[in-house]
Design a protein around this motif. Structure first.
Motif, PDB file in Angstrom:
ATOM      1  N   ALA A   1       4.800  72.133 -21.965  1.00 30.41           N
ATOM      2  CA  ALA A   1       5.028  71.266 -20.812  1.00 30.41           C
ATOM      3  C   ALA A   1       3.972  71.512 -19.738  1.00 30.41           C
ATOM      4  N   PHE A   2       3.566  72.771 -19.565  1.00 33.57           N
ATOM      5  CA  PHE A   2       2.525  73.100 -18.602  1.00 33.57           C
ATOM      6  C   PHE A   2       1.187  72.489 -19.016  1.00 33.57           C
ATOM      7  N   GLY A   3       0.865  72.563 -20.309  1.00 36.17           N
ATOM      8  CA  GLY A   3      -0.380  71.971 -20.794  1.00 36.17           C
ATOM      9  C   GLY A   3      -0.398  70.466 -20.623  1.00 36.17           C
ATOM     10  N   LYS A   4       0.731  69.808 -20.870  1.00 39.40           N
ATOM     11  CA  LYS A   4       0.804  68.359 -20.691  1.00 39.40           C
ATOM     12  C   LYS A   4       0.694  67.986 -19.217  1.00 39.40           C
ATOM     13  N   LEU A   5       1.203  68.848 -18.326  1.00 41.53           N
ATOM     14  CA  LEU A   5       1.050  68.609 -16.895  1.00 41.53           C
ATOM     15  C   LEU A   5      -0.413  68.691 -16.491  1.00 41.53           C
ATOM     16  N   ILE A   6      -1.140  69.640 -17.059  1.00 40.04           N
ATOM     17  CA  ILE A   6      -2.576  69.754 -16.791  1.00 40.04           C
ATOM     18  C   ILE A   6      -3.296  68.488 -17.241  1.00 40.04           C
ATOM     19  N   ILE A   7      -2.952  67.995 -18.418  1.00 42.84           N
ATOM     20  CA  ILE A   7      -3.568  66.768 -18.927  1.00 42.84           C
ATOM     21  C   ILE A   7      -3.226  65.583 -18.033  1.00 42.84           C
ATOM     22  N   PHE A   8      -1.981  65.508 -17.595  1.00 42.54           N
ATOM     23  CA  PHE A   8      -1.542  64.421 -16.711  1.00 42.54           C
ATOM     24  C   PHE A   8      -2.352  64.416 -15.420  1.00 42.54           C
ATOM     25  N   ILE A   9      -2.539  65.579 -14.822  1.00 43.11           N
ATOM     26  CA  ILE A   9      -3.330  65.670 -13.586  1.00 43.11           C
ATOM     27  C   ILE A   9      -4.788  65.334 -13.858  1.00 43.11           C
ATOM     28  N   GLY A  10      -5.316  65.815 -14.985  1.00 43.14           N
ATOM     29  CA  GLY A  10      -6.722  65.591 -15.307  1.00 43.14           C
ATOM     30  C   GLY A  10      -7.074  64.139 -15.502  1.00 43.14           C
TER      31      GLY A  10
END
Length: 491
Positions: free
Chosen positions: A104-113
């Motif tokens: 979930a943290f990695g997907k949040l990083i992708i979402f922000i990116g």
């Protein structure tokens, strides 16, 4: 001699009692601030390239963290670099399964990116320049205007017929931020019911809906759930919302700004807006017709569908090959003729100053108008009562030449490394250059050297060929003389 005079004599204090060493220490932040401010205003294209490169390095480090992976293990360097480039450059190509590999943290990083990358290279540089300079001066306005008009970064100031006037740049930047938030929020609201009806839990749908909204508006194409859009293949409401979001993201912020100001006054639309909308619509219907004719008998794609499903999926595939990146059918199952059509659509891409990639639809429109004018023997290129200057035509030709060169070199190198069929390599390379995100399945199987080449292709495709050329030639000098004319034989 007093203590103060001794200090002055030794060079530690000035006559006013100030310690010079402390002055030197305090001057370093000032020097760094002045350096950033100078770099922001003197060479906007080069600064933008540096910003995107720095963001890719930052997100490579973030995606390499063990917390970003679902299994708690650090992602390999090649995969982290590629995913960071694909995220910041809003491409959508993957070497790993986003749904299962990242936490979930990695997907949040992708979402922000993807939201950061979707704002565009020079628009992002303009906002950073505004923050550093504390005001939007003439230089910063020229930076922002260059994102809406390539001639800004290529040949300096142009006349008042530019896409967005200098006085409107501040409003344009506000439009970029507001339109991104409003459109993604509205799309998320429209997607939420469809996700819940499809069987996704109400809590999971609360974050999957904004994720899909960001991936569609930024034309990225990452999917947060296993299987991608396959579970929603028959949900025409969800697919239609995704198409509309991709369309809004691909036409570009200057066109959104024009439509917002003069939605019911077509005569007030800029030439850029008219060319973008006409060319985008034409390619959308032409691509759908081509896929419909070529794939209707393919049992692996449209052959097993009825007439309505075939027609709708043809339009959906046409929209996604422009830069959307979502797919319902397996691209690897398309006929070779459809692969070529997809390559052509991906190479063109979307509108200028948009979240889409490619050479841009206005580039294609300008070249088509130039060919049409030459065929009719006209001395100038005209459209909608406006004359397109020759320097814009030269930039359009340069964009196509640079783009074709990048695609050709990347295709040759990756084909040599991977030994895969050239059609699959060409499709994935153009998908990378056009920041589309569709794949025949080749990208996920590439070796590390080929992955790095593909990541470089993504980077060069996203920052734009004109931006790259302007960054390299930022110190070019004007020529105050002309040489004698001699016409070589052409054709």
């Amino acid at each position: 001699m007093s203590e103060g005079r001794r200090a002055v004599a030794r060079g530690r204090r000035d006559p006013f009692g100030e310690d010079r060493s402390r002055l030197v220490v305090r001057s370093w932040p000032r020097r760094a601030f002045d350096y950033l401010r100078t770099r922001t205003t003197s060479s906007p294209a080069r600064f933008a390239v540096g910003v995107f490169a720095a963001l890719i390095l930052l997100f490579t480090a973030l995606l390499s963290l063990p917390a970003a992976a679902a299994d708690g293990e650090p992602t390999s360097l090649a995969d982290a670099v590629f995913m960071a480039a694909s995220t910041i450059c809003v491409t959508g190509l993957t070497t790993v399964d986003v749904a299962t590999h990242f936490s979930a943290f990695g997907k949040l990083i992708i979402f922000i990116g993807v939201n950061i990358g979707g704002m565009g290279v020079l628009t992002l540089a303009s906002i950073l320049g505004l923050i550093i300079s504390k005001r939007l001066g003439l230089r910063a306005k020229l930076i922002a205007a260059s994102d809406t008009n390539p001639m800004r970064s290529h040949a300096g100031p142009v006349n008042e017929s530019q896409t967005v006037r200098l006085g409107e740049v501040g409003q344009l930047l506000r439009t970029v931020a507001l339109s991104t938030l409003l459109i993604e929020g509205l799309v998320a609201l429209l997607l939420y019911p469809s996700l819940v009806i499809a069987g996704i839990g109400p809590i999971d749908a609360l974050w999957e809906a904004p994720f899909y909204a960001a991936m569609s508006f930024t034309n990225t194409g990452f999917t947060p759930n296993p299987g991608g859009l396959t579970p929603f293949a028959d949900d025409y409401l969800l697919l239609t919302v995704l198409m509309m979001s991709v369309f809004l993201g691909s036409i570009g912020f200057p066109v959104i700004y024009t439509l917002w100001k003069h939605v019911w006054h077509v005569r007030r639309w800029s030439l850029h807006a008219k060319l973008t909308l006409i060319t985008t619509t034409t390619l959308f219907f032409a691509g759908a017709a081509a896929f419909l004719v070529l794939e209707y008998s393919n049992p692996k794609t449209f052959g097993s569908m009825d007439a309505w499903d075939t027609t709708f999926q043809a339009f959906f595939l046409s929209a996604m090959t422009r830069s959307g990146g979502f797919s319902v059918v397996n691209v690897g199952d398309l006929y070779g003729s459809s692969i070529i059509v997809g390559c052509m659509l991906m190479f063109v891409g979307g509108g200028s100053a948009s979240t889409a990639g490619g050479i841009k639809v206005t580039t294609l429109a300008v070249l088509a108008l130039a060919v049409f004018s030459e065929a009719r023997g006209r001395q100038s290129v005209e459209s909608f009562g406006r004359r397109i200057p020759s320097d814009v035509q030269r930039v359009a030709l340069s964009v196509v030449a640079w783009g074709a060169t990048i695609v050709a070199l990347s295709t040759i190198i990756i084909a040599q490394i991977s030994k895969e069929p050239i059609a699959n390599v060409l499709f994935d390379v153009i998908s990378a250059f056009g920041t589309v995100g569709l794949s025949t399945g080749l990208t996920a199987e590439l070796s590390d050297p080929a992955v790095y080449v593909m990541a470089a292709t993504i980077f060069m495709g996203r920052i734009g060929t004109v931006t790259l050329a302007a960054a390299v030639a930022a110190t070019s000098r004007s020529q105050l003389y002309s040489l004698p004319v001699e016409r070589p034989i052409v054709g």
